[in-house]
Design a protein around this motif. Sequence first.
Motif, PDB file in Angstrom:
ATOM      1  N   PRO A  24     -81.990  11.633 -62.069  1.00  0.00           N
ATOM      2  CA  PRO A  24     -81.528  10.436 -62.783  1.00  0.00           C
ATOM      3  C   PRO A  24     -81.398  10.644 -64.293  1.00  0.00           C
ATOM      4  O   PRO A  24     -82.072  10.013 -65.100  1.00  0.00           O
ATOM      5  CB  PRO A  24     -82.594   9.394 -62.434  1.00  0.00           C
ATOM      6  CG  PRO A  24     -83.829  10.173 -62.193  1.00  0.00           C
ATOM      7  CD  PRO A  24     -83.378  11.478 -61.588  1.00  0.00           C
ATOM      8  N   LYS A  54     -85.155   5.678 -59.652  1.00  0.00           N
ATOM      9  CA  LYS A  54     -85.583   4.983 -60.868  1.00  0.00           C
ATOM     10  C   LYS A  54     -87.079   5.185 -61.052  1.00  0.00           C
ATOM     11  O   LYS A  54     -87.817   5.270 -60.063  1.00  0.00           O
ATOM     12  CB  LYS A  54     -85.257   3.485 -60.763  1.00  0.00           C
ATOM     13  CG  LYS A  54     -83.760   3.193 -60.757  1.00  0.00           C
ATOM     14  CD  LYS A  54     -83.510   1.699 -60.777  1.00  0.00           C
ATOM     15  CE  LYS A  54     -82.031   1.393 -60.907  1.00  0.00           C
ATOM     16  NZ  LYS A  54     -81.782  -0.049 -60.980  1.00  0.00           N
ATOM     17  N   PRO A  55     -87.546   5.256 -62.319  1.00  0.00           N
ATOM     18  CA  PRO A  55     -86.793   4.997 -63.543  1.00  0.00           C
ATOM     19  C   PRO A  55     -85.885   6.158 -63.925  1.00  0.00           C
ATOM     20  O   PRO A  55     -86.175   7.312 -63.630  1.00  0.00           O
ATOM     21  CB  PRO A  55     -87.898   4.824 -64.594  1.00  0.00           C
ATOM     22  CG  PRO A  55     -89.016   5.675 -64.086  1.00  0.00           C
ATOM     23  CD  PRO A  55     -88.965   5.541 -62.591  1.00  0.00           C
ATOM     24  N   ALA A  56     -84.769   5.810 -64.590  1.00  0.00           N
ATOM     25  CA  ALA A  56     -83.871   6.827 -65.126  1.00  0.00           C
ATOM     26  C   ALA A  56     -84.480   7.418 -66.392  1.00  0.00           C
ATOM     27  O   ALA A  56     -85.391   6.847 -66.992  1.00  0.00           O
ATOM     28  CB  ALA A  56     -82.512   6.206 -65.429  1.00  0.00           C
ATOM     29  N   THR A  62     -78.846   4.053 -66.974  1.00  0.00           N
ATOM     30  CA  THR A  62     -78.930   2.774 -66.280  1.00  0.00           C
ATOM     31  C   THR A  62     -77.644   1.979 -66.458  1.00  0.00           C
ATOM     32  O   THR A  62     -77.116   1.393 -65.503  1.00  0.00           O
ATOM     33  CB  THR A  62     -80.129   1.963 -66.805  1.00  0.00           C
ATOM     34  OG1 THR A  62     -81.319   2.745 -66.658  1.00  0.00           O
ATOM     35  CG2 THR A  62     -80.280   0.657 -66.051  1.00  0.00           C
ATOM     36  N   ASP A  81     -79.109   1.852 -55.526  1.00  0.00           N
ATOM     37  CA  ASP A  81     -80.300   1.915 -56.374  1.00  0.00           C
ATOM     38  C   ASP A  81     -81.553   1.902 -55.496  1.00  0.00           C
ATOM     39  O   ASP A  81     -81.769   0.959 -54.735  1.00  0.00           O
ATOM     40  CB  ASP A  81     -80.346   0.726 -57.333  1.00  0.00           C
ATOM     41  CG  ASP A  81     -79.338   0.854 -58.455  1.00  0.00           C
ATOM     42  OD1 ASP A  81     -79.091   1.983 -58.899  1.00  0.00           O
ATOM     43  OD2 ASP A  81     -78.801  -0.181 -58.887  1.00  0.00           O
ATOM     44  N   SER A  84     -87.405   0.687 -58.125  1.00  0.00           N
ATOM     45  CA  SER A  84     -87.903   1.280 -59.360  1.00  0.00           C
ATOM     46  C   SER A  84     -89.384   1.584 -59.274  1.00  0.00           C
ATOM     47  O   SER A  84     -90.156   0.834 -58.673  1.00  0.00           O
ATOM     48  CB  SER A  84     -87.647   0.335 -60.535  1.00  0.00           C
ATOM     49  OG  SER A  84     -88.120   0.904 -61.731  1.00  0.00           O
ATOM     50  N   GLU A  86     -91.316   2.032 -62.080  1.00  0.00           N
ATOM     51  CA  GLU A  86     -91.621   1.932 -63.504  1.00  0.00           C
ATOM     52  C   GLU A  86     -93.118   2.063 -63.795  1.00  0.00           C
ATOM     53  O   GLU A  86     -93.513   2.533 -64.846  1.00  0.00           O
ATOM     54  CB  GLU A  86     -91.122   0.586 -64.060  1.00  0.00           C
ATOM     55  CG  GLU A  86     -89.621   0.418 -64.008  1.00  0.00           C
ATOM     56  CD  GLU A  86     -88.886   1.227 -65.055  1.00  0.00           C
ATOM     57  OE1 GLU A  86     -89.561   1.876 -65.883  1.00  0.00           O
ATOM     58  OE2 GLU A  86     -87.651   1.227 -65.048  1.00  0.00           O
TER      59      GLU A  86
END
Length: 498
Positions: A24, A54-56, A62, A81, A84, A86
């Motif tokens: 990513p 994700k996260p990129a 993004t 997608d 995520s 994160e």
Amino acid sequence: MNNSLATKYFLGMKKVEVVFIPLPAMGHIIAAVEMAKLIVESDDRISASVLMMKPALDSTTTKYTESLTASTLPNRMRVVDLPSLEHTGVHNTSASWMASLAEAQKPHVKEFVSKIKAQSELSPHDSPQLAGFVLDTFVLGMNDLAAEFGVPWYVFSASGAAFIGSMLYLQALHDEQKADLPEYKDSDAELEIPSLVNRLPAKLLPSMVFKRESLPHFIGAARRLKHARGILINTFKELESHAINSLSNGEIPPVYPLGPIVRCKGNSYDVGSNIINDYTDIMQWLDDQPPCSVVFLCFGSWGSFSVGQVKEIAYALEQCGHRFLWCLRKPPCKGKIESPSDYVNFQEILPEGFLDRSDKIGKVIKWAPQVEILGHKAVGGFVSHCGWNSTLESILSGVPMATWPLYGEQQFNAFEMVIELGLAVEIKIDSRRDFSKDGIIVSSDDIKRGLKLVMEPDNEIRKKVKEMSQLSRKALMEDGSSYSALAHLIEDIMGNYK
């Protein structure tokens, strides 16, 4: 849609789906999306899903993925997608981040692919059957999923064939000769890499090789390469003939040079509020300039410089007197691994009075529609960080480069373009950005010398780049080298489904 390839095969065969999983990061995602498009548009039986982890690595990535709506993609292709992660704590150093992210996303990939399998079993005549995975060079830890689903997996490289050869060479050097690769960082050693004609100064090896925390990830990726079904490379035979031949020795999987695959015009990856106005303003300014008179400076989604370096670039531009278009980005805080941002006011960074003095011949911009700019008749030279996508865009457009690598494998790419292929001039081939400090400043004299060389109207490099541009276009045409490689790849993909 290009159906000419499809007509070479029996159209009544089962339809299949290929799952792409890119790293990513901007350069990797753009190349993977464009390669998936190429494959899908070349054969009506193949569908593709590109899974976005994700996260990129940066916010620009993004924005690009958000812009990939169904209306911008060909039929039978989707961009998905994944959930995520994160808050998983994986986003620290780049090497551990890549490995940790791929491992953490495996359950989500498995869930998505299981649905493809289930659907194909429910509707075997209407739904595509899973044909395999196409994995980014640096997420090959996902290869065990292919075994789990009983399908082959291919490697997709966002770098060139010579770089793939260097990975295999360094892995052998590390595993068989027990070389301490990080020790090469400041050495004067030169390496005889089979994918290069010339000896490579060891200090130009990729940044990952010099860091002990990232070296295992690099070596592990090289080891796994040998077990793939095939290696898809964004290059073309006429550009990297020696490197491609060096990889065709029967000791590694088949290599498919499919390029140059570049982002299409009008498919911008940035979607800011003023993007349309910015684009129009830039292109109108270029329309007013004489042919081949403008030098374009742009350093990729991660390219930025310290205050001192920006001033040296500005001095060089003033002194050389060429028209210029300069994409200038604000660096992140020291020690942070994140993409650059925009300056609110360029006056805060540029030498006093620079914008007024250069108003008639130059333009400083925040954002650049790079493919469109390189394709404009006014552009005569490109000062670049030597990311592989940018390198191919420059070659395809017939615009010679002045190389200024910053990170990753860009020093290797710069060496290949300048020394190996004679398709670029050097500003500073061994420059390298360290995210923890500003690094060595390249002088205005060195920059000015590179600008003058790349803008010479009838030099040998300009002629060679123009010739290579023509060859790059022929490679993609029917019966061209990349066209033929794509036909062989599709034949291999479909070979398991008769």
